[in-house]
Design a protein around this motif. Structure first.
Motif, PDB file in Angstrom:
ATOM      1  N   UNK A   1      56.720 -26.520 -73.499  1.00 48.66           N
ATOM      2  CA  UNK A   1      55.939 -27.764 -73.412  1.00 48.66           C
ATOM      3  C   UNK A   1      55.728 -28.186 -71.971  1.00 48.66           C
ATOM      4  N   UNK A   2      56.669 -27.813 -71.083  1.00 48.04           N
ATOM      5  CA  UNK A   2      56.522 -28.150 -69.669  1.00 48.04           C
ATOM      6  C   UNK A   2      55.312 -27.471 -69.058  1.00 48.04           C
ATOM      7  N   UNK A   3      54.837 -26.372 -69.685  1.00 53.21           N
ATOM      8  CA  UNK A   3      53.627 -25.682 -69.225  1.00 53.21           C
ATOM      9  C   UNK A   3      52.410 -26.058 -70.061  1.00 53.21           C
ATOM     10  N   UNK A   4      52.546 -27.085 -70.886  1.00 53.12           N
ATOM     11  CA  UNK A   4      51.409 -27.584 -71.660  1.00 53.12           C
ATOM     12  C   UNK A   4      51.439 -27.241 -73.130  1.00 53.12           C
ATOM     13  N   UNK A   5      52.320 -26.355 -73.547  1.00 56.77           N
ATOM     14  CA  UNK A   5      52.448 -26.045 -74.957  1.00 56.77           C
ATOM     15  C   UNK A   5      51.619 -24.888 -75.467  1.00 56.77           C
ATOM     16  N   UNK A   6      50.553 -24.506 -74.730  1.00 57.01           N
ATOM     17  CA  UNK A   6      49.683 -23.410 -75.172  1.00 57.01           C
ATOM     18  C   UNK A   6      49.753 -22.199 -74.243  1.00 57.01           C
TER      19      UNK A   6
ATOM     20  N   UNK B   1      38.309 -15.415 -75.326  1.00 58.95           N
ATOM     21  CA  UNK B   1      38.262 -16.572 -76.222  1.00 58.95           C
ATOM     22  C   UNK B   1      38.137 -17.883 -75.479  1.00 58.95           C
ATOM     23  N   UNK B   2      39.021 -18.839 -75.834  1.00 57.61           N
ATOM     24  CA  UNK B   2      38.969 -20.168 -75.204  1.00 57.61           C
ATOM     25  C   UNK B   2      39.979 -20.257 -74.065  1.00 57.61           C
ATOM     26  N   UNK B   3      40.084 -19.187 -73.276  1.00 57.15           N
ATOM     27  CA  UNK B   3      41.044 -19.139 -72.177  1.00 57.15           C
ATOM     28  C   UNK B   3      40.792 -20.260 -71.178  1.00 57.15           C
ATOM     29  N   UNK B   4      41.869 -20.870 -70.733  1.00 64.96           N
ATOM     30  CA  UNK B   4      41.776 -21.931 -69.729  1.00 64.96           C
ATOM     31  C   UNK B   4      42.936 -21.783 -68.751  1.00 64.96           C
ATOM     32  N   UNK B   5      42.715 -22.202 -67.527  1.00 64.72           N
ATOM     33  CA  UNK B   5      43.803 -22.223 -66.555  1.00 64.72           C
ATOM     34  C   UNK B   5      43.672 -23.438 -65.660  1.00 64.72           C
ATOM     35  N   UNK B   6      44.799 -23.883 -65.154  1.00 58.75           N
ATOM     36  CA  UNK B   6      44.836 -25.021 -64.238  1.00 58.75           C
ATOM     37  C   UNK B   6      45.258 -24.501 -62.871  1.00 58.75           C
ATOM     38  N   UNK B   7      44.333 -24.551 -61.907  1.00 60.40           N
ATOM     39  CA  UNK B   7      44.625 -24.089 -60.556  1.00 60.40           C
ATOM     40  C   UNK B   7      45.324 -25.206 -59.778  1.00 60.40           C
ATOM     41  N   UNK B   8      46.512 -24.896 -59.272  1.00 65.35           N
ATOM     42  CA  UNK B   8      47.209 -25.882 -58.446  1.00 65.35           C
ATOM     43  C   UNK B   8      47.699 -25.277 -57.136  1.00 65.35           C
ATOM     44  N   UNK B   9      47.696 -23.953 -57.019  1.00 64.54           N
ATOM     45  CA  UNK B   9      47.999 -23.338 -55.739  1.00 64.54           C
ATOM     46  C   UNK B   9      46.833 -23.578 -54.780  1.00 64.54           C
TER      47      UNK B   9
ATOM     48  N   UNK C   1      52.402 -33.536 -66.120  1.00 63.32           N
ATOM     49  CA  UNK C   1      51.481 -34.329 -66.944  1.00 63.32           C
ATOM     50  C   UNK C   1      50.106 -33.681 -67.010  1.00 63.32           C
ATOM     51  N   UNK C   2      49.673 -33.035 -65.924  1.00 63.36           N
ATOM     52  CA  UNK C   2      48.394 -32.313 -65.948  1.00 63.36           C
ATOM     53  C   UNK C   2      48.459 -31.138 -66.927  1.00 63.36           C
ATOM     54  N   UNK C   3      49.578 -30.429 -66.927  1.00 67.52           N
ATOM     55  CA  UNK C   3      49.751 -29.340 -67.896  1.00 67.52           C
ATOM     56  C   UNK C   3      49.653 -29.877 -69.322  1.00 67.52           C
ATOM     57  N   UNK C   4      50.317 -31.001 -69.574  1.00 67.93           N
ATOM     58  CA  UNK C   4      50.343 -31.561 -70.922  1.00 67.93           C
ATOM     59  C   UNK C   4      48.946 -31.959 -71.393  1.00 67.93           C
ATOM     60  N   UNK C   5      48.126 -32.488 -70.487  1.00 67.42           N
ATOM     61  CA  UNK C   5      46.783 -32.925 -70.863  1.00 67.42           C
ATOM     62  C   UNK C   5      45.793 -31.779 -70.914  1.00 67.42           C
ATOM     63  N   UNK C   6      45.886 -30.878 -69.941  1.00 64.61           N
ATOM     64  CA  UNK C   6      44.904 -29.789 -69.852  1.00 64.61           C
ATOM     65  C   UNK C   6      45.239 -28.645 -70.803  1.00 64.61           C
ATOM     66  N   UNK C   7      46.514 -28.395 -71.050  1.00 61.27           N
ATOM     67  CA  UNK C   7      47.007 -27.345 -71.939  1.00 61.27           C
ATOM     68  C   UNK C   7      46.403 -25.973 -71.622  1.00 61.27           C
ATOM     69  N   UNK C   8      46.716 -25.424 -70.450  1.00 56.54           N
ATOM     70  CA  UNK C   8      46.184 -24.111 -70.083  1.00 56.54           C
ATOM     71  C   UNK C   8      46.780 -23.008 -70.964  1.00 56.54           C
ATOM     72  N   UNK C   9      46.004 -21.944 -71.149  1.00 55.79           N
ATOM     73  CA  UNK C   9      46.519 -20.793 -71.893  1.00 55.79           C
ATOM     74  C   UNK C   9      47.217 -19.812 -70.964  1.00 55.79           C
TER      75      UNK C   9
END
Length: 599
Positions: free
Chosen positions: A337-342, A220-228, A260-268
């Motif tokens: 919410x600390x992980x973006x909510x989604x 689907x609309x899977x998203x992830x935020x790479x920070x490692x 804040x990046x998690x909150x804006x990007x909202x990774x699944x």
């Protein structure tokens, strides 16, 4: 001897390479957002077609610069969009990406560039450029250095302007599955990193299995935020997996902006090491205490863990279910919410997560899939899934993977994602892979009757911090012992948030030092114990620590030390006849001192 295997229902093609995924998406769904780049407070999508075009422009520049099929090109940068772009551009011309941690010392940079025979290096900042320049005279194969800070993308795009699309595509299509895709250097017991050669096929085996085992992550609309760090194989595999599955990827390199990046990007889904989960938990706990809600938070934690254990056993009491519903509104929602909510799923690796955090996060509604793997296995060879999960284990083998427990308890693996060997190091390769093709991990473990693997110890001496950083203690210990006042030392930090050390003092030079510094009478009257907390002695040891830290990255450096009055000797049982430290003996005898370092 116990063995377990998971069958696969797929085959990896004997043609093609990892860049085929980019071409496929750019052809079939050119507007599909494969990436998102942060611009100010917004995330701007990068389509498959745009990424393909940028990949081709960089690839043409590499061709024009004389980068040949099989040449090694190093990449020294934080996690960012350009890291991934250069990775795929290098693969597009058949080059081998050689990642270097952006925190690596000049000595480490020199070793990797020299040992790999890197022909070119891409750096991020002027400081990185200075680090490479400092060692360039020792790296005779290095011909090119491009800096992202000085417009490396534009420089290479202009350089390759005369290379035709046909020529670039011909180079790309000659890259085969058994070609080396990357050379990742991993710590060894001697302190000199060894280069793990991973092919395009290794990644294909790994990702075909991962997507089959964890389909909910990539649909689907899977998203992830790479920070490692993308220099780590864990993040790298997710990078490739998302491109393969068409999941949108963002990059974040500043841990201070992560919430804040998690909150804006909202990774699944996200991938992280246990230290990240510990930080989120501890921050929430401290805030609750500061607000006078410490008891409520503690009870919410207990309920979350009881709820998770109930999910595992199939029995959740009505009281726990009712309390869970209340805390879900009061406490758990804020934590999610600390992980973006989604974010519903988290991949954990690099170090043991532990039962407590595993049950806690699942109890608040975030499933943590813990796995196990090494650089040599292209990341995970076992993983917990939504349909087969036992918290406290690292899951079952991935599709097509076999696991065996040797007679001495060591875990052995076979599978398509297991590497072929170490770069230009046949003796180390022969030590790691036996004549039957089993890779010897150096870790101890067990397999239960359902095939779940549990890690029980470490056969080799590599330390793995809570942040997932592999640290070879020998390089630090050797340098510390070079100081005249230091007799023996033990570097610790396995499963801990940072590296620390215990140090013993050499009596002979210590007496001479005491004479020079007017403390001979104190030493004579009270022994070494009188000087272990002396400011001048500590300053001497601190200088030795600072010198040792020059050989390693910040994540591997000693942050704290303690001087102990003990003497470690062969007679006392702490040293072997060849005067090597018996780590297990010292750690057992000094466990209280080690624990004190982390209080």
């Amino acid at each position: 001897m116990r063995e377990y295997a998971t069958l696969s229902d797929f085959e990896v093609s004997n043609t093609g390479n990892l860049t085929d995924d980019v071409i496929r998406w750019a052809t079939d769904e050119p507007s599909r957002p494969l990436f998102a780049r942060r611009e100010g407070e917004q995330w701007i999508n990068v389509s498959a077609q745009t990424f393909r075009s940028q990949m081709n422009d960089v690839a043409k520049g590499l061709i024009a610069a004389g980068i040949e099929h099989g040449d090694r090109v190093a990449l020294l940068s934080k996690t960012r969009y350009e890291w991934t772009l250069f990775d795929y551009a290098m693969w597009s011309v058949g080059a081998v990406t050689v990642p270097i941690y952006e925190t690596s010392s000049a000595e480490q940079v020199e070793w990797i560039l020299k040992d790999s025979g890197a022909k070119a290096v891409v750096v991020e900042t002027e400081e990185h450029q200075a680090r490479v320049t400092q060692v360039r005279s020792q790296t005779p194969d290095l011909h090119h250095m491009w800096s992202l800070a000085h417009g490396a993308l534009d420089v290479l795009s202009r350089l390759g302007a005369d290379i035709s699309d046909a020529e670039a595509n011909e180079r790309r299509t000659t890259v085969r599955p058994d070609d080396v895709a990357t050379l990742i250097y991993t710590s060894g017991t001697t302190g000199k990193p060894k280069g793990c050669t991973l092919t395009h096929a290794n990644f294909e085996y790994e990702l075909r299995g991962a997507i089959a085992q964890l389909p909910e992550l990539f649909v689907g609309d899977a998203t992830t935020l790479l920070f490692l760090p993308l220099a780590h194989v864990f993040a790298r595999v997710i990078e490739v997996g998302c491109v393969k599955a068409g999941a949108r990827v963002g990059h974040s390199h500043d841990i201070r902006q992560l919430v804040s990046d998690f909150a804006q990007f909202q990774p699944t889904f996200v991938l992280a090491v246990p230290r990240v989960f510990e930080k989120i938990f501890n921050t929430a706990s401290q805030r609750a205490v500061a607000d006078g809600r410490g008891r409520i938070f503690d009870r919410a934690v207990e309920v979350a863990m009881d709820y998770s254990r109930g999910l595992e056993s199939g029995k959740i009491s009505p009281l726990v279910r009712a309390q869970h519903a209340i805390f879900n509104k009061l406490v758990y929602g804020k934590l999610r919410a600390a992980l973006g909510g989604r974010c519903n799923y988290v991949l954990s690796g690099g170090a043991p997560l532990g039962d407590r955090l595993g049950h806690f996060y699942r109890g608040i509604g975030v499933s943590v899939f813990e796995g196990y793997g090494l650089t040599e296995t292209t990341a995970a060879v076992t993983v917990n899934t939504s349909t087969a999960q036992k918290i406290g284990t690292v899951g079952r083998p991935m599709p097509g993977v076999k696991v065996r427990v040797a007679d001495d308890g060591e875990l052995l693996f076979r599978g398509g994602q297991v590497f072929a060997g170490y770069w230009d190091n046949p003796s180390a390769t022969a030590e790691a892979i036996d004549d039957q093709g089993w890779f010897h991990t150096g870790d101890l473990g067990e397999i239960d009757h359902e095939g779940f693997v549990r890690i029980t110890g470490r056969k080799k001496e590599i330390l793995v911090t809570a942040g997932g950083k592999n640290v070879a203690p020998a390089v630090l210990e050797d340098r510390l012992r070079a100081h005249y006042l230091i007799d023996q030392c033990l570097v610790v930090g396995d499963g801990q948030p940072f590296i620390a050390a215990l140090v013993t003092l050499d009596p002979e030079p210590l007496h001479a030092w005491a004479e020079r510094n007017g403390k001979a009478d104190l030493l004579a009257a009270h022994g070494i114990e009188a000087l272990v907390d002396d400011a001048n002695v500590r300053a001497e040891v601190q200088a030795a620590v600072d010198q040792a830290n020059l050989a390693v990255s910040k994540a591997e450096s000693i942050r704290k030390f303690a001087i102990v009055p003990s003497e470690w000797s062969e007679a006392g049982g702490q040293l072997t006849p060849s005067l090597k430290l018996k780590r297990n003996v010292v750690m057992r005898e000094m466990h209280e001192d080690i624990e004190a370092l982390y209080r």
